[in-house]
Design a protein around this motif. Structure first.
Motif, PDB file in Angstrom:
ATOM      1  N   ASP A   7       0.802  -1.198   0.085  1.00 53.14           N
ATOM      2  CA  ASP A   7       0.069  -0.038   0.121  1.00 53.14           C
ATOM      3  C   ASP A   7       0.911   1.136   0.127  1.00 53.14           C
ATOM      4  O   ASP A   7       0.554   2.038  -0.705  1.00 53.14           O
ATOM      5  CB  ASP A   7      -0.930  -0.060   1.215  1.00 53.14           C
ATOM      6  CG  ASP A   7      -2.129  -1.051   1.157  1.00 53.14           C
ATOM      7  OD1 ASP A   7      -2.464  -1.494  -0.076  1.00 53.14           O
ATOM      8  OD2 ASP A   7      -2.798  -1.352   2.276  1.00 53.14           O
ATOM      9  N   SER A  11       1.067   3.807  -3.093  1.00 54.02           N
ATOM     10  CA  SER A  11       0.602   5.324  -2.957  1.00 54.02           C
ATOM     11  C   SER A  11       1.968   6.221  -3.168  1.00 54.02           C
ATOM     12  O   SER A  11       1.673   7.403  -3.496  1.00 54.02           O
ATOM     13  CB  SER A  11       0.139   5.474  -1.495  1.00 54.02           C
ATOM     14  OG  SER A  11       0.917   5.264  -0.544  1.00 54.02           O
ATOM     15  N   THR A  53      -3.943  11.837  -3.421  1.00 50.59           N
ATOM     16  CA  THR A  53      -3.072  10.646  -2.863  1.00 50.59           C
ATOM     17  C   THR A  53      -2.843  10.861  -1.427  1.00 50.59           C
ATOM     18  O   THR A  53      -2.972   9.874  -0.737  1.00 50.59           O
ATOM     19  CB  THR A  53      -1.898  10.701  -3.634  1.00 50.59           C
ATOM     20  OG1 THR A  53      -1.822  10.688  -5.020  1.00 50.59           O
ATOM     21  CG2 THR A  53      -0.912   9.847  -3.350  1.00 50.59           C
ATOM     22  N   CYS A  57      -4.030   7.993   1.400  1.00 55.20           N
ATOM     23  CA  CYS A  57      -3.211   7.543   2.306  1.00 55.20           C
ATOM     24  C   CYS A  57      -3.595   7.786   3.625  1.00 55.20           C
ATOM     25  O   CYS A  57      -3.284   6.671   4.724  1.00 55.20           O
ATOM     26  CB  CYS A  57      -1.616   8.042   2.030  1.00 55.20           C
ATOM     27  SG  CYS A  57      -0.945   7.521   0.525  1.00 55.20           S
ATOM     28  N   THR A  60      -6.530   5.465   4.537  1.00 56.63           N
ATOM     29  CA  THR A  60      -6.338   4.003   4.475  1.00 56.63           C
ATOM     30  C   THR A  60      -5.300   3.665   5.720  1.00 56.63           C
ATOM     31  O   THR A  60      -5.678   2.759   6.452  1.00 56.63           O
ATOM     32  CB  THR A  60      -5.257   3.844   3.204  1.00 56.63           C
ATOM     33  OG1 THR A  60      -5.973   4.098   2.019  1.00 56.63           O
ATOM     34  CG2 THR A  60      -4.586   2.377   3.371  1.00 56.63           C
TER      35      THR A  60
END
Length: 71
Positions: A7, A11, A53, A57, A60
């Motif tokens: 991840d 990213s 982005t 992030c 997440t």
């Protein structure tokens, strides 16, 4: 489901491309590309990519953090 390391790597690409592209477009100063305010259209697009982005992030990271606390 992706692992946390994948991840982060996934990213980093759009985030770093957006950032580098923004600074390149800012320094370029090409009059023929058009401007919106102080920045060129390409610089605005790069800035939007970076912000999206960063938000993805952030969401997440805190989603995974809350899942780890529950389990």
């Amino acid at each position: 489901m992706f692992s946390r390391k994948k991840d982060v790597v996934l990213s980093l690409y759009p985030g770093s491309c957006g950032t580098l592209r923004f600074f390149c477009e800012f320094l370029r100063g090409d009059e023929s590309r058009g401007f919106i305010g102080q920045f060129s259209v390409s610089a605005w697009i790069s800035l939007i990519i970076f912000v999206v982005t960063f938000i993805a992030c952030f969401v997440t990271f805190f989603t995974q953090l809350s899942k780890n606390r529950v389990s």
